[in-house]
Design a protein around this motif. Sequence first.
Motif, PDB file in Angstrom:
ATOM      1  N   ARG A  25       0.817  -1.204   0.000  1.00  0.00           N
ATOM      2  CA  ARG A  25       0.000   0.000   0.000  1.00  0.00           C
ATOM      3  C   ARG A  25       0.849   1.251   0.000  1.00  0.00           C
ATOM      4  O   ARG A  25       1.889   1.314   0.664  1.00  0.00           O
ATOM      5  N   ALA A  26       0.401   2.258  -0.721  1.00  0.00           N
ATOM      6  CA  ALA A  26       1.105   3.534  -0.758  1.00  0.00           C
ATOM      7  C   ALA A  26       1.210   4.102   0.646  1.00  0.00           C
ATOM      8  O   ALA A  26       0.253   4.066   1.426  1.00  0.00           O
ATOM      9  N   GLY A  27       2.401   4.602   0.991  1.00  0.00           N
ATOM     10  CA  GLY A  27       2.614   5.218   2.288  1.00  0.00           C
ATOM     11  C   GLY A  27       2.896   4.251   3.409  1.00  0.00           C
ATOM     12  O   GLY A  27       2.925   4.648   4.580  1.00  0.00           O
ATOM     13  N   GLU A  28       3.141   2.987   3.096  1.00  0.00           N
ATOM     14  CA  GLU A  28       3.297   1.961   4.125  1.00  0.00           C
ATOM     15  C   GLU A  28       4.558   1.146   3.876  1.00  0.00           C
ATOM     16  O   GLU A  28       4.965   0.932   2.737  1.00  0.00           O
ATOM     17  N   VAL A 152      13.069   6.072  -7.299  1.00  0.00           N
ATOM     18  CA  VAL A 152      11.692   6.300  -6.834  1.00  0.00           C
ATOM     19  C   VAL A 152      11.380   7.786  -6.697  1.00  0.00           C
ATOM     20  O   VAL A 152      10.238   8.208  -6.898  1.00  0.00           O
ATOM     21  N   LEU A 153      12.388   8.603  -6.365  1.00  0.00           N
ATOM     22  CA  LEU A 153      12.145  10.033  -6.244  1.00  0.00           C
ATOM     23  C   LEU A 153      12.000  10.695  -7.605  1.00  0.00           C
ATOM     24  O   LEU A 153      11.322  11.718  -7.734  1.00  0.00           O
ATOM     25  N   GLY A 154      12.602  10.133  -8.636  1.00  0.00           N
ATOM     26  CA  GLY A 154      12.509  10.721  -9.964  1.00  0.00           C
ATOM     27  C   GLY A 154      11.116  10.699 -10.543  1.00  0.00           C
ATOM     28  O   GLY A 154      10.799  11.477 -11.446  1.00  0.00           O
ATOM     29  N   ALA A 155      10.259   9.826 -10.039  1.00  0.00           N
ATOM     30  CA  ALA A 155       8.907   9.674 -10.591  1.00  0.00           C
ATOM     31  C   ALA A 155       7.866  10.508  -9.874  1.00  0.00           C
ATOM     32  O   ALA A 155       6.699  10.484 -10.249  1.00  0.00           O
ATOM     33  N   ARG A 156       8.257  11.268  -8.852  1.00  0.00           N
ATOM     34  CA  ARG A 156       7.233  11.898  -8.016  1.00  0.00           C
ATOM     35  C   ARG A 156       6.442  12.961  -8.758  1.00  0.00           C
ATOM     36  O   ARG A 156       5.286  13.217  -8.413  1.00  0.00           O
ATOM     37  N   ALA A 157       7.036  13.579  -9.776  1.00  0.00           N
ATOM     38  CA  ALA A 157       6.311  14.629 -10.491  1.00  0.00           C
ATOM     39  C   ALA A 157       5.062  14.084 -11.171  1.00  0.00           C
ATOM     40  O   ALA A 157       4.081  14.799 -11.347  1.00  0.00           O
ATOM     41  N   ARG A 162       4.350   4.389  -6.561  1.00  0.00           N
ATOM     42  CA  ARG A 162       5.739   3.940  -6.677  1.00  0.00           C
ATOM     43  C   ARG A 162       6.012   2.930  -5.575  1.00  0.00           C
ATOM     44  O   ARG A 162       5.519   3.070  -4.450  1.00  0.00           O
ATOM     45  N   VAL A 163       6.838   1.930  -5.886  1.00  0.00           N
ATOM     46  CA  VAL A 163       7.150   0.898  -4.905  1.00  0.00           C
ATOM     47  C   VAL A 163       8.659   0.689  -4.834  1.00  0.00           C
ATOM     48  O   VAL A 163       9.353   0.692  -5.854  1.00  0.00           O
ATOM     49  N   LEU A 164       9.149   0.540  -3.618  1.00  0.00           N
ATOM     50  CA  LEU A 164      10.565   0.344  -3.336  1.00  0.00           C
ATOM     51  C   LEU A 164      10.729  -1.038  -2.723  1.00  0.00           C
ATOM     52  O   LEU A 164      10.112  -1.354  -1.699  1.00  0.00           O
ATOM     53  N   LEU A 165      11.557  -1.892  -3.345  1.00  0.00           N
ATOM     54  CA  LEU A 165      11.772  -3.262  -2.906  1.00  0.00           C
ATOM     55  C   LEU A 165      13.231  -3.416  -2.471  1.00  0.00           C
ATOM     56  O   LEU A 165      14.143  -3.280  -3.296  1.00  0.00           O
ATOM     57  N   LEU A 166      13.448  -3.710  -1.187  1.00  0.00           N
ATOM     58  CA  LEU A 166      14.792  -3.746  -0.615  1.00  0.00           C
ATOM     59  C   LEU A 166      15.054  -5.110   0.007  1.00  0.00           C
ATOM     60  O   LEU A 166      14.325  -5.544   0.905  1.00  0.00           O
ATOM     61  N   ASP A 167      16.096  -5.788  -0.462  1.00  0.00           N
ATOM     62  CA  ASP A 167      16.426  -7.124   0.029  1.00  0.00           C
ATOM     63  C   ASP A 167      17.622  -7.048   0.983  1.00  0.00           C
ATOM     64  O   ASP A 167      18.757  -6.849   0.558  1.00  0.00           O
ATOM     65  N   GLU A 168      17.361  -7.193   2.272  1.00  0.00           N
ATOM     66  CA  GLU A 168      18.376  -7.127   3.322  1.00  0.00           C
ATOM     67  C   GLU A 168      19.273  -5.900   3.173  1.00  0.00           C
ATOM     68  O   GLU A 168      20.505  -6.007   3.126  1.00  0.00           O
ATOM     69  N   PRO A 169      18.694  -4.706   3.129  1.00  0.00           N
ATOM     70  CA  PRO A 169      19.487  -3.501   2.900  1.00  0.00           C
ATOM     71  C   PRO A 169      20.388  -3.119   4.060  1.00  0.00           C
ATOM     72  O   PRO A 169      21.299  -2.313   3.889  1.00  0.00           O
ATOM     73  N   LEU A 188      10.078   8.511   3.883  1.00  0.00           N
ATOM     74  CA  LEU A 188       9.686   8.713   2.487  1.00  0.00           C
ATOM     75  C   LEU A 188       8.335   8.077   2.189  1.00  0.00           C
ATOM     76  O   LEU A 188       7.537   8.620   1.420  1.00  0.00           O
ATOM     77  N   ALA A 189       8.083   6.928   2.798  1.00  0.00           N
ATOM     78  CA  ALA A 189       6.766   6.314   2.622  1.00  0.00           C
ATOM     79  C   ALA A 189       5.677   7.252   3.124  1.00  0.00           C
ATOM     80  O   ALA A 189       4.654   7.463   2.455  1.00  0.00           O
ATOM     81  N   ARG A 190       5.898   7.820   4.298  1.00  0.00           N
ATOM     82  CA  ARG A 190       4.903   8.706   4.884  1.00  0.00           C
ATOM     83  C   ARG A 190       4.738   9.997   4.066  1.00  0.00           C
ATOM     84  O   ARG A 190       3.619  10.416   3.767  1.00  0.00           O
ATOM     85  N   ALA A 191       5.857  10.627   3.734  1.00  0.00           N
ATOM     86  CA  ALA A 191       5.810  11.963   3.130  1.00  0.00           C
ATOM     87  C   ALA A 191       5.433  11.931   1.656  1.00  0.00           C
ATOM     88  O   ALA A 191       4.807  12.870   1.158  1.00  0.00           O
ATOM     89  N   GLN A 192       5.835  10.861   0.944  1.00  0.00           N
ATOM     90  CA  GLN A 192       5.664  10.860  -0.508  1.00  0.00           C
ATOM     91  C   GLN A 192       4.765   9.734  -1.012  1.00  0.00           C
ATOM     92  O   GLN A 192       4.628   9.549  -2.221  1.00  0.00           O
TER      93      GLN A 192
END
Length: 264
Positions: A25-28, A152-157, A162-169, A188-192
């Motif tokens: 879900r967006a923002g989560e 992910v920030l480049g697409a905000r306009a 947008r979804v960010l997938l992080l494997d053991e970051p 970033l999830a909260r703000a954007q």
Amino acid sequence: MLSAHQLGCRRGARQILFGIDLELRAGEVLGVLGANGAGKTTLLATLAGELPVSSGRLELGGRALSGWEPPALARRRAVLPQSPSLGFDLSVRDVVAMGAYPFPELTPAAHEALLREALQQADATGLAERRYPGLSGGEQQRVQFARVLAQVLGARAAGEYRVLLLDEPTSSLDPRHQLLLLRTVQALARAQGIAALVVLHDVNLAAQWCDRLLLLARGRTVAQGMPAEVLTPQSLEQVYDMPVQVLPHPLHTRAPLVVFSAGT
């Protein structure tokens, strides 16, 4: 939204995932936990479109993920793999700039601003003029994190999901940078309105920084929900096969404190 319904995935003849249901879900921030071999990395790779679905449905924006063209998909989701590899002697700025490739419409000024923001968010500004191969493992991880942030920030306009997938970051980071990375993902999830999935091994970090958790064991969902709902002794012992205590956290009222024991 990126969603899976009764998702299954195979690697060769072996079935790895069985009937996974989830929504990003967006923002989560959704944290994925499980022992080695539970299917966490396979799940992330399948959600990223890097592995084919063998059963069930996987959709982005109501369309099958397999139907998305790579350039369009790159504008909607960014992936940080477990062990990013780079065989070229590039500068840190060049590596981070790879995240901006899906956005050729950016002006030079906007491109530069995007790189500065991504480096700052990843606490990697001081590394910008160095060569990537000369960095430590933790420093390289921060640079790779900056790369996916640029994506992910480049697409905000466009105002799109947008979804960010992080494997053991956090695997190669010191404690300070582990907290900084997860705080950045949550902020970033909260703000954007970015949807984030983070595969972690540290149960207590996941409890503190993730809105929801998915517990996996042998490719199946053991529990999914809020940290306090998911992190129960019964579920954790089923996943990790060792004694565990779940206690009130002395600092974070929303998240429990999980203490594993090697037994007697």
